[in-house]
Design a protein around this motif. Structure first.
Motif, short mmCIF file in Angstrom:
data_model
loop_
_atom_site.label_atom_id
_atom_site.label_comp_id
_atom_site.label_asym_id
_atom_site.label_seq_id
_atom_site.Cartn_x
_atom_site.Cartn_y
_atom_site.Cartn_z
N LEU A 150 0.84 -1.20 0.00
CA LEU A 150 0.00 0.00 0.00
C LEU A 150 0.87 1.25 0.00
N ASN A 151 0.45 2.24 -0.79
CA ASN A 151 1.14 3.52 -0.83
C ASN A 151 0.12 4.63 -0.59
N LEU A 152 0.36 5.41 0.47
CA LEU A 152 -0.59 6.44 0.90
C LEU A 152 -0.20 7.84 0.44
N LYS A 153 0.76 7.95 -0.47
CA LYS A 153 1.22 9.28 -0.90
C LYS A 153 0.08 10.12 -1.49
N ASP A 154 -0.89 9.45 -2.12
CA ASP A 154 -1.99 10.19 -2.74
C ASP A 154 -3.21 10.30 -1.84
N GLY A 155 -3.08 9.86 -0.59
CA GLY A 155 -4.17 10.00 0.35
C GLY A 155 -4.61 8.68 0.96
N PRO A 156 -5.63 8.73 1.83
CA PRO A 156 -6.09 7.53 2.54
C PRO A 156 -6.60 6.45 1.59
N LEU A 157 -6.45 5.20 2.05
CA LEU A 157 -6.97 4.06 1.31
C LEU A 157 -7.99 3.31 2.16
N VAL A 158 -8.96 2.71 1.51
CA VAL A 158 -9.94 1.87 2.17
C VAL A 158 -9.60 0.41 1.87
N VAL A 159 -9.58 -0.40 2.91
CA VAL A 159 -9.40 -1.84 2.76
C VAL A 159 -10.67 -2.51 3.27
N PRO A 194 0.70 9.48 7.29
CA PRO A 194 1.28 10.26 8.39
C PRO A 194 0.78 11.70 8.40
N GLY A 195 0.45 12.19 9.58
CA GLY A 195 0.06 13.59 9.74
C GLY A 195 -1.26 13.95 9.10
N TYR A 196 -2.11 12.99 8.82
CA TYR A 196 -3.38 13.28 8.16
C TYR A 196 -4.27 14.12 9.06
N LYS A 197 -4.75 15.24 8.52
CA LYS A 197 -5.61 16.15 9.29
C LYS A 197 -6.97 16.36 8.64
N GLY A 198 -7.25 15.57 7.62
CA GLY A 198 -8.54 15.71 6.93
C GLY A 198 -9.67 15.08 7.71
N GLU A 199 -10.85 15.16 7.12
CA GLU A 199 -12.04 14.59 7.75
C GLU A 199 -11.94 13.07 7.79
N VAL A 200 -12.38 12.50 8.91
CA VAL A 200 -12.40 11.04 9.05
C VAL A 200 -13.86 10.61 9.10
N PRO A 201 -14.38 10.06 8.00
CA PRO A 201 -15.81 9.69 7.96
C PRO A 201 -16.10 8.53 8.90
N GLU A 202 -17.35 8.41 9.28
CA GLU A 202 -17.78 7.32 10.14
C GLU A 202 -17.97 6.03 9.35
N GLY A 203 -18.05 4.93 10.07
CA GLY A 203 -18.32 3.65 9.43
C GLY A 203 -17.07 2.85 9.10
N TYR A 204 -15.91 3.30 9.59
CA TYR A 204 -14.65 2.60 9.30
C TYR A 204 -13.91 2.25 10.59
N PHE A 205 -13.13 1.18 10.52
CA PHE A 205 -12.11 0.94 11.53
C PHE A 205 -10.89 1.74 11.08
N VAL A 206 -10.48 2.69 11.89
CA VAL A 206 -9.45 3.64 11.47
C VAL A 206 -8.07 3.16 11.91
N TYR A 259 -9.21 0.55 -2.28
CA TYR A 259 -9.43 1.69 -3.17
C TYR A 259 -9.22 2.99 -2.39
N PRO A 260 -8.97 4.11 -3.10
CA PRO A 260 -8.78 5.40 -2.42
C PRO A 260 -10.07 5.85 -1.75
N LEU A 261 -9.95 6.49 -0.61
CA LEU A 261 -11.11 7.05 0.08
C LEU A 261 -11.83 8.05 -0.83
N ALA A 262 -11.06 8.78 -1.62
CA ALA A 262 -11.65 9.79 -2.51
C ALA A 262 -12.58 9.17 -3.54
#
Length: 510
Positions: free
Chosen positions: A139-148, A187-199, A234-237
């Motif tokens: 997994l590479n998170l450079k482009d943002g959060p991923l959903v598994v 690392p350092g993610y400060k965006g919105e964390v939607p509900e319904g996930y194990f974070v 897949y990407p969270l976006a």
């Protein structure tokens, strides 16, 4: 007879010069005069003019090192730090090796490697096993959060680029084996964390996902079908319209995921240092790496002197790691007195802590040189749940296991495994499955045709040819090649933990 005056003059000058040198030397070694503020100096805080050491004779003038000494000690300092960097950086280089192999297959993010027909010895994985339907990707998170999206009834985990535990997935994770959506944050993610996930928050941008499904009544297909149907990344976006998740069948594929043991090891270490935030690892280890020229934001370009030193350091670091693994001196490693069987999680702690705040460095080296996967579930002692492991590298006489010889081992009655047990044989060189004429260098309670004694005990033979009459309980080895073995107990029972049940030793068969 006439005497040449100039020759006499030269002779007298030479004698005087010699005397001056002697006097000068004597003066240099003479103690300084006693001054008004002079006090007795404890000898243990001073440095002699000459000291014999393993790196040679070190010389000083009243404590000041001469040029030869300075060169010797700096060479030794760089060498010793290189050796320590080899062993301390192994968690990172191990996963650089993993990523390099995965990238060659294209198993990144939404493309998942799945071993539909099990893992065999063509693939070089540190102590992989032949019993599970593995699934894995990088997994590479450079482009943002991923959903598994995790399937039900799997056992998996996420580790970051320094092999630090991030989260369990599946049976040992927060979804409790029911399946669920995991949101993996960079690392350092400060965006919105939607509900319904194990974070799960990662300290590095790169992570390794590893997991396994299981056979159903000995059949692989249900586990494979469940993974293909339910495992998604897949990407969270793009969560509202997820792209397709692709699968690559890795069974029977020639693949190397093992780190280097020569100078290129340090180039692998530099990769992870450059790619990941410095905050992801402790300053002490990053400082160690920086001391040999591996520092974030700077090129790793050792000169000829330093490259030779690091080449030697890799050789000694590799030898030291092998000694720690094959001939461990850790008293906590053996399961039983005078036995070959050792634990791979020395101290029973997935962080390799001998006590709070104290790292067992040899325990960390032993594990990472031999195996992969960091999760509390692998080290925890849970009766009837998970798995337990024991490794053996020598026979009953303490001699290395020889692929040209035949050995017998006896497993006493009532083998303490609720689910199943297995032996897998590994190559001492690669620490990966031994490559023989057989696809799977293993045997266990799920092996078709295995002979179980009337009292429920089992005898197993290991050797280059099958002993007559015991072909069903034989694992092939290779002449002129060393090997070792892992005993795995799935669903380990109490007799394993209280040691009232003990596996036999490898006895040489004449």
């Amino acid at each position: 007879m006439r005497t040449d005056g100039s020759k006499i003059d030269r002779f007298i000058f030479a004698v005087l010069l010699c005397c001056l040198c002697v006097l000068g030397s004597a003066f240099a070694q003479t103690a300084p005069p006693k001054m008004k503020m002079t006090t007795p100096i404890p000898p243990e805080i001073t440095t002699p003019d000459s000291v014999d050491t393993p790196i040679g004779t070190l010389k000083f003038v009243d404590g000041f090192p001469d040029d030869a000494t300075v060169q010797k000690v700096y060479d030794n300092l760089d060498f010793s730090r290189g050796v320590q960097a080899f062993m301390s950086g192994m968690p990172g280089t191990s996963l650089v090796g993993m990523r390099t192999g995965f990238e060659k297959l294209g198993a990144i993010n939404s493309t998942i490697l799945i071993l539909e027909n099990l893992l065999d010895s063509k693939s070089l994985f540190l102590t992989g096993n032949t019993d599970s339907v593995y699934f894995s990707t990088w997994l590479n998170l450079k482009d943002g959060p991923l959903v598994v999206e995790a399937p039900p009834k799997v056992l998996g985990f996420l580790d970051d680029s320094w092999f630090q535990y991030v989260t369990d997935i599946g049976n040992a994770g927060p979804d409790k084996g029911q399946g669920g959506k995991y949101l993996v944050l960079p690392p350092g993610y400060k965006g919105e964390v939607p509900e319904g996930y194990f974070v799960a928050r990662s300290r590095t941008y790169n992570l390794w996902l590893m997991g396994r499904g299981f056979k159903v009544n000995g059949d692989l297909k249900p586990g494979v079908e469940s993974l293909r149907k339910n495992l998604r990344i897949y990407p969270l976006a793009q969560a509202k319209n997820p792209p397709e998740t692709k699968f690559i069948n890795g069974s029977g594929v020639e693949l190397n995921t093992v780190h280097a043991n020569d100078f290129s090891y340090f180039e692998e270490l530099n990769e992870v240092v450059q790619e990941e935030p410095s905050e992801a690892l402790d300053p002490e280890r990053l400082g160690l790496f920086a001391s040999i020229g591996i520092e974030k934001g700077k090129p790793f370009a050792p000169d000829a002197r330093m490259k030779k030193i690091l080449t030697d350091a890799a050789a000694v670091g590799n030898a030291t790691s092998r000694a720690i693994l094959f001939r461990t001196r850790m008293k906590e490693a053996p399961y039983y007195p005078n036995s070959a069987w050792i634990t791979t999680f020395v101290g029973g702690n997935y962080e390799f802590l001998s006590q709070p705040g104290v790292r067992n460095l040899d325990a960390r080296t032993l594990f990472h040189y031999y195996a992969t996967g960091i999760t509390p579930a692998m080290a925890m002692k849970m009766v009837g749940i998970g798995s337990q492991y024991a490794a053996a590298f020598v026979d009953s006489e303490g001699k290395p296991l020889d692929g040209g010889k035949t050995y017998k081992i006896h497993l006493p009655p009532n083998i303490p495994a609720k689910d199943f047990w297995s032996f897998v044989v590994y190559d001492n060189q690669t620490r990966s499955m031994l490559q023989t004429d057989e696809q799977f260098p293993s045997i266990g309670s799920q092996t078709k045709g295995i002979v179980v004694n009337p009292d429920s005990s089992v005898d197993v033979w290991f050797g280059p040819t099958a002993p007559q009459g015991h072909e069903a309980n034989w694992v092939q080895t290779v002449p002129n090649k060393g090997w070792n073995v892992l005993l795995r107990l799935y669903g380990p029972l109490q007799p394993w933990f209280d040691k009232t049940w003990k596996p036999g030793e490898f006895e040489l068969v004449n």
